[in-house]
Design a protein around this motif. Structure first.
Motif, short mmCIF file in Angstrom:
data_model
loop_
_atom_site.label_atom_id
_atom_site.label_comp_id
_atom_site.label_asym_id
_atom_site.label_seq_id
_atom_site.Cartn_x
_atom_site.Cartn_y
_atom_site.Cartn_z
N CYS A 150 -1.83 12.45 1.68
CA CYS A 150 -2.44 11.81 0.25
C CYS A 150 -2.27 10.24 -0.17
CB CYS A 150 -1.21 12.49 -0.74
SG CYS A 150 -1.28 14.36 -0.86
N GLU A 151 -2.05 9.59 1.11
CA GLU A 151 -2.22 8.19 0.80
C GLU A 151 -3.77 7.72 0.16
OE1 GLU A 151 -1.05 6.36 4.24
OE2 GLU A 151 1.26 6.74 3.84
N ALA A 152 -4.69 8.68 0.85
CA ALA A 152 -5.91 8.38 0.47
C ALA A 152 -6.24 8.53 -1.03
CB ALA A 152 -7.00 9.52 1.00
N ILE A 153 -5.53 9.44 -1.72
CA ILE A 153 -5.68 9.24 -3.29
C ILE A 153 -5.30 8.12 -3.94
CG2 ILE A 153 -4.79 10.45 -5.36
CD1 ILE A 153 -4.65 13.03 -3.62
N ALA A 154 -4.14 7.47 -3.54
CA ALA A 154 -3.88 6.34 -4.13
C ALA A 154 -4.80 5.07 -3.65
CB ALA A 154 -2.48 5.98 -3.55
N ARG A 155 -5.19 5.15 -2.57
CA ARG A 155 -6.12 4.06 -2.04
C ARG A 155 -7.32 4.02 -2.85
NH1 ARG A 155 -6.70 5.51 2.57
NH2 ARG A 155 -8.59 6.55 2.52
N ARG A 156 -7.83 5.22 -2.86
CA ARG A 156 -9.20 5.41 -3.77
C ARG A 156 -8.95 4.81 -5.33
NH1 ARG A 156 -9.63 10.57 -0.83
NH2 ARG A 156 -8.97 11.41 -2.69
N ALA A 157 -7.81 5.31 -5.85
CA ALA A 157 -7.58 4.92 -7.25
C ALA A 157 -7.42 3.49 -7.33
CB ALA A 157 -6.41 5.60 -7.73
N VAL A 158 -6.90 2.83 -6.45
CA VAL A 158 -6.76 1.32 -6.61
C VAL A 158 -8.05 0.91 -6.30
CG1 VAL A 158 -5.86 -0.88 -5.17
CG2 VAL A 158 -4.33 1.20 -5.79
N GLU A 159 -8.70 1.14 -5.40
CA GLU A 159 -10.27 0.69 -5.18
C GLU A 159 -10.91 0.81 -6.31
OE1 GLU A 159 -11.35 2.66 -1.69
OE2 GLU A 159 -10.16 1.50 -0.47
N ARG A 160 -10.83 1.99 -7.22
CA ARG A 160 -11.71 2.16 -8.41
C ARG A 160 -11.06 1.51 -9.86
NH1 ARG A 160 -11.95 7.82 -6.32
NH2 ARG A 160 -10.14 8.41 -7.45
N GLY A 161 -9.96 0.72 -9.58
CA GLY A 161 -9.49 0.13 -10.67
C GLY A 161 -8.78 1.06 -11.66
N GLU A 162 -8.35 2.35 -11.23
CA GLU A 162 -7.72 3.07 -12.08
C GLU A 162 -6.23 3.09 -12.40
OE1 GLU A 162 -9.91 7.15 -11.70
OE2 GLU A 162 -9.63 6.55 -9.87
N ILE A 163 -5.72 2.35 -11.54
CA ILE A 163 -4.36 1.90 -11.72
C ILE A 163 -3.98 0.80 -11.30
CG2 ILE A 163 -3.51 4.10 -11.20
CD1 ILE A 163 -3.14 3.93 -8.37
N PRO A 164 -3.05 -0.12 -11.51
CA PRO A 164 -2.73 -1.72 -11.49
C PRO A 164 -3.40 -1.77 -9.96
CG PRO A 164 -0.89 -0.55 -12.24
CD PRO A 164 -1.71 0.53 -11.89
N GLY A 165 -4.22 -3.05 -10.14
CA GLY A 165 -4.62 -3.68 -8.83
C GLY A 165 -4.02 -4.19 -7.89
N ILE A 166 -3.43 -3.87 -6.81
CA ILE A 166 -2.57 -4.38 -5.79
C ILE A 166 -3.17 -4.16 -4.52
CG2 ILE A 166 -0.59 -4.21 -7.12
CD1 ILE A 166 0.02 -1.50 -5.95
N ARG A 167 -2.57 -4.73 -3.49
CA ARG A 167 -3.28 -4.67 -1.92
C ARG A 167 -2.75 -3.27 -1.56
NH1 ARG A 167 0.66 -4.97 1.92
NH2 ARG A 167 2.72 -5.83 1.39
N GLU A 168 -3.68 -3.04 -0.50
CA GLU A 168 -3.51 -1.39 -0.05
C GLU A 168 -2.10 -1.39 0.71
OE1 GLU A 168 -5.56 1.06 3.54
OE2 GLU A 168 -6.58 -1.03 3.09
N GLY A 169 -1.61 -0.20 0.12
CA GLY A 169 -0.30 0.06 0.71
C GLY A 169 0.81 -0.16 -0.41
N GLY A 170 0.49 -0.72 -1.58
CA GLY A 170 1.17 -1.05 -2.57
C GLY A 170 1.66 0.07 -3.40
N ILE A 171 0.90 1.01 -3.13
CA ILE A 171 1.46 2.49 -4.02
C ILE A 171 2.13 3.26 -3.16
CG2 ILE A 171 0.31 4.42 -5.20
CD1 ILE A 171 0.11 1.89 -6.96
N ASP A 172 3.28 3.76 -3.60
CA ASP A 172 4.09 4.89 -3.15
C ASP A 172 3.40 6.16 -3.44
OD1 ASP A 172 5.96 6.52 -2.13
OD2 ASP A 172 7.53 5.52 -3.09
N ALA A 173 2.39 6.45 -2.31
CA ALA A 173 1.71 7.76 -2.58
C ALA A 173 2.73 9.08 -2.43
CB ALA A 173 0.78 7.96 -1.37
N GLY A 174 3.83 8.89 -1.75
CA GLY A 174 4.59 10.10 -1.95
C GLY A 174 5.38 10.33 -3.35
N ALA A 175 5.86 9.28 -3.73
CA ALA A 175 6.25 9.06 -5.12
C ALA A 175 5.24 9.72 -6.12
CB ALA A 175 6.90 8.11 -5.68
#
Length: 227
Positions: A150-175
């Motif tokens: 599910c890390e792909a979901i978070a990565r795509r969301a960051v790339e689209r600017g849907e959630i706070p813009g941070i570097r890759e891996g900065g979102i806890d996809a598990g959470a």
């Protein structure tokens, strides 16, 4: 445990291969599948306390001696059942938006457990995890693999600017994924309440709001705030 977000130690020479290793085919694979199906059937019919190696042998057609030699114990059988469940080719939804992905995940959970047999076997696996450390470790590994996918979901969301813009891996996809499934699992396995499409939409909306607020940003990766 199920093929989506919900789940579908022997001696060294009998221990099932770890995640990512090449699985045997042919007769060995058919034997493992038959044993897995027997374990799930037993969990559905009798729960973990009523499951036995004798039942698995009779149901699967695999001799009890073989079961003990290859899996070591009832706990080993259950652990391998979960390991097999994690070998599928399930991938998280890709709807084009974070909102759509989270809603799709939530609805997958609801749809998976509409089947009473699936609900019963999953309940038994969760109960077994409270009684067997080996079962608990296997269940944790199953979900760890789901969260990794599910890390792909978070990565795509960051790339689209849907959630706070941070570097890759900065979102806890598990959470993030737990926030979607946890309210539904609480209803299904703790309070035993029914879940439906509205329950799924509600869980997804809450997780989406939290993600947009930066709730799942890893502290060390948070974007700096303005002065």
């Amino acid at each position: 445990m199920s093929g989506d977000l919900g789940p579908s130690a022997p001696t060294a020479d009998a221990r099932p291969p770890g995640p990512g290793t090449r699985r045997p085919g042919g007769r060995t694979a058919r034997t493992r599948a038959a044993v897995r199906d027997a374990v799930l059937a037993g969990l559905t019919e009798h729960g973990y306390p009523g499951l036995s190696v004798e039942y698995v042998a009779e149901r699967s057609g695999v001799h009890k001696t073989t079961l003990y030699r290859r899996w070591g114990s009832l706990e080993g059988l259950l652990a391998d059942t979960l390991d097999l469940a994690g070998e599928d080719d399930w991938t998280p939804p890709d709807t084009g938006s974070l909102e759509g992905d989270l809603r799709a995940l939530a609805h997958e959970v609801v749809e998976s457990f509409r089947d009473p047999a699936m609900l019963a076997s999953s309940s038994a696996i969760i109960a077994a995890a409270f009684q067997s450390q080996q079962a608990a470790d296997a269940l944790r590994a199953f979900y760890a693999e789901r969260f990794r996918r599910c890390e792909a979901i978070a990565r795509r969301a960051v790339e689209r600017g849907e959630i706070p813009g941070i570097r890759e891996g900065g979102i806890d996809a598990g959470a993030l994924v737990r926030a979607v499934s946890a309210p539904l699992y609480f209803r299904l396995f703790v309070t035993r309440e029914p879940v439906d499409g509205h329950s799924a939409d509600q869980a997804a909306a809450a997780a989406l709001a939290a993600a947009r607020a930066g709730a799942f940003t890893r502290p060390e990766n948070a974007a700096p705030t303005g002065a």
